[in-house]
Design an enzyme around this catalytic site. Structure first.
Site, PDB file in Angstrom:
ATOM      1  CB  SER A 296      -0.897   0.039   1.244  1.00  0.00           C
ATOM      2  OG  SER A 296      -1.767  -1.062   1.277  1.00  0.00           O
TER       3      SER A 296
HETATM    4  N1  SAH Z   1      -1.205  -4.695   3.995  1.00  0.00           N
HETATM    5  C1  SAH Z   1      -0.455  -4.936   2.773  1.00  0.00           C
HETATM    6  C2  SAH Z   1      -1.220  -4.491   1.545  1.00  0.00           C
HETATM    7  C3  SAH Z   1      -1.521  -5.660   0.715  1.00  0.00           C
HETATM    8  S1  SAH Z   1      -2.575  -5.457  -0.675  1.00  0.00           S
HETATM    9  C4  SAH Z   1       0.917  -4.295   2.830  1.00  0.00           C
HETATM   10  O1  SAH Z   1       1.194  -3.513   3.738  1.00  0.00           O
HETATM   11  O2  SAH Z   1       1.748  -4.604   1.968  1.00  0.00           O
HETATM   12  C5  SAH Z   1      -3.935  -6.497  -0.152  1.00  0.00           C
HETATM   13  C6  SAH Z   1      -3.623  -7.928   0.178  1.00  0.00           C
HETATM   14  O3  SAH Z   1      -4.855  -8.575   0.527  1.00  0.00           O
HETATM   15  C7  SAH Z   1      -3.032  -8.751  -0.963  1.00  0.00           C
HETATM   16  O4  SAH Z   1      -1.821  -9.307  -0.565  1.00  0.00           O
HETATM   17  C8  SAH Z   1      -4.097  -9.816  -1.243  1.00  0.00           C
HETATM   18  O5  SAH Z   1      -3.545 -11.056  -1.629  1.00  0.00           O
HETATM   19  C9  SAH Z   1      -4.800  -9.920   0.113  1.00  0.00           C
HETATM   20  N2  SAH Z   1      -6.156 -10.469   0.063  1.00  0.00           N
HETATM   21  C10 SAH Z   1      -7.095 -10.337  -0.906  1.00  0.00           C
HETATM   22  N3  SAH Z   1      -8.224 -10.994  -0.578  1.00  0.00           N
HETATM   23  C11 SAH Z   1      -8.005 -11.560   0.642  1.00  0.00           C
HETATM   24  C12 SAH Z   1      -8.794 -12.377   1.514  1.00  0.00           C
HETATM   25  N4  SAH Z   1     -10.033 -12.760   1.221  1.00  0.00           N
HETATM   26  N5  SAH Z   1      -8.221 -12.765   2.690  1.00  0.00           N
HETATM   27  C13 SAH Z   1      -6.954 -12.402   3.030  1.00  0.00           C
HETATM   28  N6  SAH Z   1      -6.166 -11.636   2.234  1.00  0.00           N
HETATM   29  C14 SAH Z   1      -6.678 -11.227   1.058  1.00  0.00           C
END
Ligand code: SAH
Length: 230
Positions: free
Chosen positions: A69
Site C-alpha cells: 500500500s
Molecule cells: N497490507 C499490505 C497491503 C496488501 S494489498 C501491505 O502492507 O503490503 C492487499 C492484500 O490482501 C493482498 O496481498 C491480497 O492477496 C490480500 N487479500 C485479498 N483478498 C483476501 C482475503 N479474502 N483474505 C486475506 N487476504 C486477502
C-alpha cells in the site's frame, strides 16, 4: 527460499525522514504513526532494485498481482485505528507485511491473514528477520479468526465489496474496524465503531483504490484465468 537482508543505513533513514515529511504535509498528524513510519525500513519490503520507489509515496507491485500500500494510505488507516500499546489487532491482507510492521512498531499485537500462499510465506520469513513477530495466517480474511477473537481493532487492506459480518462479530465492544468498501474501482474508507454487542456506528470518509478482497471462489477463477493468459 532465502531473503537477503540488506542494511538500514543513514541514507535510508534520511530517505524515510523525507517520506514522513511528505506524509505529514498530506495531513497525517498522529505522531505515533509518523514515528513508526520513520522506523520501519520500507526498502527491505521491496526488491533492492526499487530503492527510490520504496521511499516515494506510491503503492508498488510486490508480486502475485498484489501491491504494497501507499505510505499515505498506511498512515491514514493506522491513524484511524487509534492504536494503544497492547491492542490486539486483526489485519486482513498481510501482503508485504509493511502495514503489519507499522502496527507492531506502535506497540500492537498483530494477527494477520493472507490469501496468497506465496506472499504469506515471504512475510513469514521476512518479518522475524527484521525483528517483527506478528502471528501470520494463510487463509480467508472474510472469515476472520474466530479462534482468536475478540479484537480491539480490525484493519482490512484490500477492497471489500461489503462489510463482512464475521469481522463485525469478532470486534470487541468499544473496538474499531477500518475497511475500504466498494466493489468497483474506488472504495470509501469506512470506520465502524462497535458501540454495544450488536450496535455499530459507521462513518464514511475519503475515497481510495485498493486491490480486491477475493473470496475463495473468485481466487480460484483468477488463478485459472492467469494460467490461460500465460
Ligand atoms: N497490507 C499490505 C497491503 C496488501 S494489498 C501491505 O502492507 O503490503 C492487499 C492484500 O490482501 C493482498 O496481498 C491480497 O492477496 C490480500 N487479500 C485479498 N483478498 C483476501 C482475503 N479474502 N483474505 C486475506 N487476504 C486477502
Amino acid at each position: 527460499m532465502s531473503i537477503n537482508i540488506t542494511t538500514d543505513t543513514f541514507k535510508h533513514q534520511g530517505m524515510r525522514k523525507q517520506l514522513v515529511k511528505e506524509v505529514r504535509a498530506k495531513g497525517i498528524t498522529d505522531e505515533r504513526v509518523l514515528a513508526a513510519m520513520e522506523r520501519v525500513p520500507r526498502h527491505l519490503f521491496l526488491d533492492p532494485a526499487f530503492l527510490a520507489q520504496a521511499y516515494s509515496d506510491y503503492a508498488f507491485r510486490i508480486g502475485a498481482g498484489q501491491t504494497i500500500s501507499q505510505p499515505y494510505t498506511v498512515a491514514y488507516q493506522s491513524s484511524l485505528l487509534d492504536i494503544k500499546k497492547g491492542d490486539k489487532v486483526l489485519e486482513i491482507g498481510t501482503g508485504s507485511g509493511y502495514q503489519c510492521s507499522i502496527l507492531l512498531e506502535m506497540g500492537a499485537k498483530v494477527y494477520s491473514i493472507e490469501r496468497q500462499k506465496e506472499l504469506h510465506d515471504k512475510a513469514k520469513e521476512l518479518l522475524p528477520a527484521l525483528g517483527y513477530n506478528p502471528k501470520l495466517f494463510y487463509g480467508d480474511g472474510y472469515k476472520g479468526l474466530p479462534a482468536f477473537a475478540p479484537f480491539d481493532k480490525i484493519i482490512v487492506t484490500a477492497a471489500a465489496p461489503y462489510i463482512p459480518e464475521d469481522l463485525k462479530k469478532q470486534l470487541k465492544t468499544g473496538g474499531i474496524l477500518v475497511i475500504p468498501v466498494g466493489a468497483g474501482n474506488v472504495q470509501v474508507m469506512t470506520t465502524i465503531f462497535k458501540t454495544g454487542d450488536t450496535t455499530f456506528e459507521t462513518h464514511e470518509l475519503k475515497d481510495f483504490r485498493f486491490v480486491p478482497m477475493l473470496t475463495n471462489k473468485e481466487w480460484g477463477e483468477e488463478k485459472m484465468a492467469q494460467k490461460f493468459r500465460k
